[in-house]
Design a protein around this motif. Structure first.
Motif: not given
Length: 382
Positions: A106-119
């Motif tokens: 739930e860190s900002k980095g995790s959310k940002q990468i999930r938003k840009v790169y998905g799976s």
């Protein structure tokens, strides 16, 4: 003069033979061998051939690269911000399958990468100080490989780390232990659990160290000690693992404090140091401690994780992942760093310490007597 002329002639002949041998490759080496035995100059010829062979091996090995592939997996720890956040994105852009470890999903980095790169980037939770978290991460990797036949573990990148800035006497036991637990023991723990997979796939282990591993800087004595220890550990591990086909490397990424969250807790750390001071320490360090930490307060992490902008960093990173015969150390450093670290290495201790002080440019400690004098001068001015 005759002796000098003879020396220059021999030097020219050797240089000429080296030029011919390198230019002609294996064919040139055969010709030189034949010439050496016919002219009874075997020692000189064998010396030239040895140098030539080593040069050819070096040149050819430098050019050999492997290809990035979706079936090659790169696992990176500490991807919440900074270097891990940046390298995980670059590795997937290179064509690798990336398993990115986050302290919190739930860190900002995790959310940002999930938003840009998905799976496209597989996210897992890893706390390298927690044995159960490490085992869970390893089991996730094992499960991934069992379900994806043909995939292999290409590289494990030990990146998770913390840094506390402050003179050694100021650090509490908790702040010292935290750096040892994450930077050193956590790296040991995570690597130890992954050794079977590294052996199975003949992968490579890349451990992030620091310029502090070469010259430990004032204010970073414990941090530097952990990074120097990682370098020493990697030296031993490299020999142990080489017979199993595993390459062990260290990576010195350079300085990017302003683009990282490695000092995100510095203000809380300063408060903890201040609260733990004895009355004597409060009195002794009062002004110096304040000026020291006001100076550091200007090093503020970005509000949201950002990808590091440093082309040479990614060139070295690509070399570390793609060189068929990898180097022991990959280093990214600016010209200023290169010059200073050469001076640190070769200068006498007294001169070296002066250069280190100039390099750090930290506030100067003013002894109590001198402070009284300055106070008196200020009173006169008023």
């Amino acid at each position: 003069m005759g002796a000098l002329s003879k020396f220059l002639l021999v030097a020219f002949e050797i240089s000429n033979e080296l030029y011919v041998a390198v230019g002609a490759g294996v064919f040139g080496i055969v010709i030189l061998l034949k010439h050496g035995f016919e002219s009874h100059q075997c020692l000189k010829t064998l010396s030239v051939i040895t140098l030539t062979t080593c040069s050819l091996i070096y040149i050819n090995s430098e050019k050999q690269k492997i290809q990035a592939s979706k079936k090659k997996v790169v696992c990176i720890t500490g991807c919440d911000s900074g270097l891990g956040y940046s390298l995980s994105q670059h590795a997937v852009d290179m064509g690798f399958t990336v398993v990115a470890g986050f302290l919190s999903l739930e860190s900002k980095g995790s959310k940002q990468i999930r938003k840009v790169y998905g799976s496209n980037i597989i996210q897992i939770q890893i706390d390298v100080t927690d044995s159960s978290s490490v085992q869970s991460a390893v089991q996730t990797l094992e499960h991934f490989f069992s379900r994806n036949q043909g995939y292999s573990l290409h590289a494990v990148i030990n990146n998770a780390g913390v840094m506390v800035f402050g003179e050694f006497e100021w650090l509490t036991e908790k702040l010292i232990q935290q750096q040892l637990d994450v930077n050193l023991l956590g790296t040991f723990k995570f690597t130890n659990a992954l050794c079977p997979l590294l052996r199975q796939y003949k992968g490579r282990l890349l451990t992030i160290t620091s310029h502090c591993s070469q010259t430990t800087l004032p204010g970073l004595a414990v941090y530097g000690a952990t990074k120097a220890a990682l370098t020493a550990w990697s030296d031993g591990l490299r020999i142990e693992m080489s017979k199993y086909g595993v390459s062990v490397l260290t990576f010195i990424p350079g300085s990017f404090t302003l683009q990282s969250n490695i000092m995100a807790r510095q203000l809380q750390n300063v408060q903890e140091m201040h609260d733990s001071f004895t009355p004597e320490q409060h009195n002794f360090y009062s002004d110096y401690f304040k000026r020291y930490n006001v100076y550091l307060s200007f090093i503020t992490p970005p509000p949201t994780p950002v990808k590091i902008e440093d082309e040479s960093l990614y060139v070295q990173f690509e070399n570390a992942l793609l060189d068929k015969y990898p180097n022991v150390v990959y280093k990214n450093e600016s010209l200023r760093y290169r010059i200073y670290h050469v001076l640190f290495k070769w200068s006498p201790i007294c001169v070296r310490d002066y250069f280190v002080t100039k390099f750090m440019q930290m506030p100067e400690y003013v002894p109590a007597q001198s402070k009284d004098i300055y106070d008196d001068i200020e009173d006169i001015d008023e």
